[in-house]
Design an enzyme around this catalytic site. Structure first.
Site, PDB file in Angstrom:
ATOM      1  N   LYS A 153       0.864  -1.180   0.000  1.00 21.39           N
ATOM      2  CA  LYS A 153       0.000   0.000   0.000  1.00 21.39           C
ATOM      3  C   LYS A 153       0.900   1.229   0.000  1.00 21.39           C
ATOM      4  CE  LYS A 153      -4.145   1.905   2.002  1.00 21.39           C
ATOM      5  NZ  LYS A 153      -3.745   3.288   2.052  1.00 21.39           N
ATOM      6  N   ASP A 207       2.057   5.124  -0.071  1.00 18.71           N
ATOM      7  CA  ASP A 207       1.540   6.323   0.568  1.00 18.71           C
ATOM      8  C   ASP A 207       1.727   7.521  -0.365  1.00 18.71           C
ATOM      9  OD1 ASP A 207       0.264   7.544   2.593  1.00 18.71           O
ATOM     10  OD2 ASP A 207       2.005   7.788   3.877  1.00 18.71           O
ATOM     11  N   TYR A 215      -1.764  -0.464  -9.892  1.00 18.01           N
ATOM     12  CA  TYR A 215      -2.201  -1.575  -9.051  1.00 18.01           C
ATOM     13  C   TYR A 215      -3.573  -2.159  -9.410  1.00 18.01           C
ATOM     14  CZ  TYR A 215      -4.102   2.387  -6.319  1.00 18.01           C
ATOM     15  OH  TYR A 215      -4.724   3.534  -5.928  1.00 18.01           O
ATOM     16  N   CYS A 231       2.120  36.826  26.319  1.00 18.45           N
ATOM     17  CA  CYS A 231       2.467  36.153  25.067  1.00 18.45           C
ATOM     18  C   CYS A 231       3.990  36.079  24.929  1.00 18.45           C
ATOM     19  CB  CYS A 231       1.861  36.909  23.884  1.00 18.45           C
ATOM     20  SG  CYS A 231       2.474  36.341  22.303  1.00 18.45           S
ATOM     21  N   CYS A 280      -3.314  34.948  22.701  1.00 19.90           N
ATOM     22  CA  CYS A 280      -2.666  36.248  22.792  1.00 19.90           C
ATOM     23  C   CYS A 280      -3.703  37.238  22.276  1.00 19.90           C
ATOM     24  CB  CYS A 280      -1.422  36.276  21.915  1.00 19.90           C
ATOM     25  SG  CYS A 280      -0.853  37.952  21.621  1.00 19.90           S
ATOM     26  N   CYS A 305       0.134  41.072  17.161  1.00 22.05           N
ATOM     27  CA  CYS A 305       1.202  40.139  17.567  1.00 22.05           C
ATOM     28  C   CYS A 305       1.938  39.604  16.327  1.00 22.05           C
ATOM     29  CB  CYS A 305       0.620  38.978  18.361  1.00 22.05           C
ATOM     30  SG  CYS A 305       1.827  37.698  18.695  1.00 22.05           S
TER      31      CYS A 305
HETATM   32  S1  IVH Z   1      -6.375  -0.831  -4.341  1.00 18.68           S
HETATM   33  C1  IVH Z   1     -10.505   0.198  -3.728  1.00 18.68           C
HETATM   34  N1  IVH Z   1      -3.816  -0.990  -4.067  1.00 18.68           N
HETATM   35  O1  IVH Z   1      -4.946   3.381  -0.840  1.00 18.68           O
HETATM   36  C2  IVH Z   1      -9.557   1.326  -3.850  1.00 18.68           C
HETATM   37  N2  IVH Z   1      -4.844   0.985  -3.279  1.00 18.68           N
HETATM   38  O2  IVH Z   1      -7.043   3.575   1.189  1.00 18.68           O
HETATM   39  C3  IVH Z   1      -8.171   0.938  -3.512  1.00 18.68           C
HETATM   40  N3  IVH Z   1      -3.279   2.624  -2.358  1.00 18.68           N
HETATM   41  O3  IVH Z   1      -7.084   5.496  -2.625  1.00 18.68           O
HETATM   42  C4  IVH Z   1      -7.405   0.503  -4.657  1.00 18.68           C
HETATM   43  N4  IVH Z   1      -1.455   1.447  -2.702  1.00 18.68           N
HETATM   44  O4  IVH Z   1      -4.592   5.581  -3.190  1.00 18.68           O
HETATM   45  C5  IVH Z   1      -4.888  -0.229  -3.858  1.00 18.68           C
HETATM   46  N5  IVH Z   1      -1.540  -1.321  -3.968  1.00 18.68           N
HETATM   47  C6  IVH Z   1      -2.594  -0.551  -3.742  1.00 18.68           C
HETATM   48  C7  IVH Z   1      -2.490   0.730  -3.148  1.00 18.68           C
HETATM   49  C8  IVH Z   1      -3.653   1.465  -2.929  1.00 18.68           C
HETATM   50  C9  IVH Z   1      -1.947   2.589  -2.245  1.00 18.68           C
HETATM   51  C10 IVH Z   1      -4.116   3.737  -1.908  1.00 18.68           C
HETATM   52  C11 IVH Z   1      -5.029   4.286  -2.963  1.00 18.68           C
HETATM   53  C12 IVH Z   1      -6.396   4.331  -2.345  1.00 18.68           C
HETATM   54  C13 IVH Z   1      -6.088   4.189  -0.894  1.00 18.68           C
HETATM   55  C14 IVH Z   1      -7.229   3.529  -0.169  1.00 18.68           C
END
Ligand code: IVH
Length: 700
Positions: free
Chosen positions: A116, A118, A225, A409, A461, A466
């Site tokens: 997942k 970020d 993905y 302050c 304050c 300020c």
């Molecule tokens: S699957 C059903 N696969 O996570 C929607 N999401 O919390 C999710 N994300 O908005 C799609 N890596 O931006 C999927 N390998 C991954 C992911 C992923 C990051 C994010 C994505 C989504 C969010 C959901």
């Protein structure tokens, strides 16, 4: 060269450049040298300059070409962009499996696990193999067209490999690597610009640049993905794994850390395996996505609310460390609120050194029972800002000192006042993450004390002039307006030089004002002025947020904008009809009181006028006219089985209706879910029409 020959050479060059790009950016092949790539590109550019008839906007060399936009165009997603439901422990994973097994007649379910990321979710559309449009998630239904920016990401193919489908919609994550983020932040720090807290903010900030050239500088990456739609694939797709294979074969970058698992126990092994290497992984990650692999089963399981039942996001627990609180300093915030800041003995948490953390407010210190000199537990989820979660009172020596909020302050010596601001209703479902989470094999007690929404007593304050307060406000203002060129240091410099006295002055800055300043020059002056000009247009929601009204954060501002549509309407209600504002879902008396006080103050009205005079354009919220719910006010109570409250609200508003937080004679319908509260009784008393979920769905 003859024209025909030129054409052939250009084609060959494009093919070879595309091959090298793919090898380097998608397959991470190390033997591709920049020199070779650059040299081929130079030749191609030279030929195209002489023979513009061979230009092709979809070709690789046009990745960094697009013109700056005025604003992003909104686009409707053909298939909604969903979110994921989180799980925090092995137990919750097994619970998820038990729930889904009940819905399908299957004793053995196979899963697919992947990282997942970020970053920022985006959707990419390909027609006849060509990249034609890319968009942000937005609210899931409607996103923003960021095609030009996405074209600058080298791991996004502009042309799919053959054999490609007629039509393809890919979902994936645009993300900045940790290394690029560090370099960017170092540069921003040198230039006095805002620093990004994590790879997600960096990706979002980079893709929201109206000028694709700026976006290109950020060197983002893209991992595919999922496939939302495909027409047609020869062999057909039956599993999520098939989708990944197809994505790879079409030329997308798909991360290799993936696993096909026979059962939840194998899923857990994968989660543990990745956890070991997560901190060394080049990109920010916050968990593992687990999908039911079989697409037929996915279809049966379907979607509830905003998230599919067939997927779950395992979230890695926040990392913790202990340290000593050396001191508690007091900062002055943008509304004048005094905010205590804990200064630590520097310590390493989740891969970075932490030396301070905000304590948000005085109440928080009381609730934690924190004293200066205490040993505390701090927690950091991924690269998010650290927080103090617990005081280890047994470590006390007796020398710890109680903290007292200063009477003056610390920035200007102005009088400090204690105000009871009233607790504010949490304004979104995105509240603090789960309050007690069981991590893999260990129980972590996790207190969510850090939510600024819970302030009930605050110290302010009272000096309107300020300097610290004004500085913080300026920083807040430019960050909401997304004027990234103006970081804290630059703002301070402009103030010191007398170029600006407040945020409204920002919009009067000219190149001639900035260029003569030492360390600026023509180019950076031009960039700054250009960016300010580009950001003059702003949505009503963001404008309200930028005003820095006490208790009006991003979400509340958006709710207000959606309800009132224009600034004028909100202002007239705020001045005359507070009851009307209190009725809005999620908005309580503390917000309406704060709005009343803000719009009563002449200085604030003058400030707004000056912003508009200086060119700020507030976009009003386009209300769906003639929607079938126009003129109707709904009140929601209890839990709906088929959708979240947020989604129900969204649907009502999209059809032209209003959603109110309390029942009155003017309420048209009260929608009643499970475990409905006092609103139901109120509706019965007032004789307001009551709808159960099925009736409501029918109306929708
Ligand atoms: S699957 C059903 N696969 O996570 C929607 N999401 O919390 C999710 N994300 O908005 C799609 N890596 O931006 C999927 N390998 C991954 C992911 C992923 C990051 C994010 C994505 C989504 C969010 C959901």
């Amino acid at each position: 060269m003859e024209k025909l020959e030129v054409g052939r050479r250009i084609k060959k060059l494009r093919e070879e450049i595309a091959r090298l790009r793919e090898a380097y950016h998608v397959e991470n092949a190390p033997n591709v040298t920049d020199d070779m790539y650059d040299s081929l590109n130079r030749e191609l550019k030279g030929l195209l300059e002489k023979h513009p008839e061979f230009n092709d906007i979809n070709s690789g060399e046009n990745r960094v070409a697009g013109k700056a936009l005025d604003k992003f165009i909104k686009v409707q997603h053909k298939t909604r962009m969903l979110s994921l439901n989180d799980v925090f422990s092995e137990e919750e994973l097994y619970d998820w499996e038990t729930r889904i097994k009940k819905l399908i007649n299957e004793t053995k379910i196979k899963y697919f696990c992947e990282i997942k990321f970020d970053g920022l979710a985006v959707s990419l559309i390909y027609e006849k193999g060509k990249f034609v449009r890319g968009a942000t998630r937005g609210d899931g239904f409607i996103g923003e067209d960021i095609t030009e920016n996405l074209k600058t990401i080298k791991s996004i193919p502009l042309q799919l490999r053959v054999p490609y489908p007629e039509y393809l919609e890919v979902r994936g994550e645009a993300i900045m690597s940790k290394k690029t983020l560090i370099t960017l932040n170092k540069k921003n720090e040198r230039e006095g610009k805002t620093l990004f807290a994590n790879t997600r903010n960096a990706a979002a900030g980079s893709l929201r640049q109206l000028d694709p050239k700026l976006s290109a500088e950020r060197q983002l990456d893209f991992f595919a993905y999922d496939i939302a739609e495909v027409k047609v694939v020869r062999q057909g797709l039956t599993t999520h794994s098939d989708k990944h294979k197809l994505l790879k074969s079409l030329g997308f970058k798909v991360d290799d850390h993936e696993a096909y698992c026979q059962n939840i126990s194998e899923v857990i092994s994968f989660i543990k395996k990745f956890e070991k290497i997560r901190s060394d992984f080049p990109y920010g990650t916050d968990g593992i996505v687990i999908s039911v692999d079989d697409l037929k089963l996915q279809e049966i399981l379907g979607v509830v609310g905003k998230a599919p039942r067939y997927m779950a996001a395992f979230k890695y627990p926040a990392e913790k460390a202990t340290t000593i609180v050396k001191d508690i300093k007091v900062n002055v915030g943008r509304t004048g609120t005094l905010t205590p800041l804990a200064i630590f003995e520097p310590t390493l948490v989740a891969g970075s050194t932490v030396s301070k953390a905000t304590l948000h407010n005085f109440d928080q210190i009381e609730r934690l029972g924190l004293k200066i000199g205490d040993t505390v537990v701090i927690e950091k989820a991924g690269d998010v800002i650290p927080k103090v979660v617990e005081v280890l009172t047994r470590m006390r020596t007796g020398k710890e000192k109680k903290f007292k909020m200063p009477e003056k302050c610390p920035a200007c010596g102005g009088k400090v006042e204690k105000k009871n601001t009233g607790a504010v209703q949490s304004s979104s479902s995105k509240g603090p993450r789960s309050s007690s989470l069981k991590a893999l094999g260990q129980t972590i007690s996790h207190r969510t004390l850090n939510s600024p929404e819970n302030i009930s007593v605050a110290f302010f304050c009272t000096n309107p002039k300020c300097p610290a307060k004004n500085e913080r406000y300026l920083e807040h203002f430019v960050s909401v307006f997304e004027i990234y060129e103006l970081g804290p240091k630059i703002l301070r410099r402009f103030k010191d030089e007398g170029l600006i006295t407040d945020a409204a002055d920002i919009f009067t800055l000219t190149k001639e004002d900035i260029a003569p300043l030492e360390r600026f020059g023509e180019k950076s002056a031009e960039n700054i002025v250009k960016e300010i000009e580009n950001k003059k247009k702003i949505s009503l929601g963001r404008f309200l947020w930028a005003l820095g009204i006490l208790h009006v954060g991003e979400e509340t501002a958006r709710d207000l904008a959606n309800t009132f549509g224009t600034l004028e309407k909100l202002m007239s209600s705020a001045r005359q009809d507070l009851a009307e504002i209190s009725k809005i879902e999620n908005i309580g008396p503390a917000v309406s009181k704060s709005l009343f006080e803000f719009f009563k103050d002449k200085a604030n009205l003058i400030f707004i006028d000056r912003l508009i005079l200086n060119g700020v354009k507030i976009e009003k919220v386009e209300k769906k006219k003639g929607g079938k719910f126009t003129g109707l006010t709904f009140v929601l109570t209890g839990t709906l089985a088929s959708m979240s409250r947020e989604l129900a609200k969204e649907k009502i508003i999209n059809l032209g209706g209003k959603v109110s937080g309390s029942v009155s004679k003017n309420t048209s319908y009260v929608v009643v879910g499970e475990e409905a509260g006092s609103k139901l009784t109120e509706a019965q008393k007032l004789g307001v029409k009551i709808l159960d979920e099925a009736e409501f769905l029918k109306m929708l």
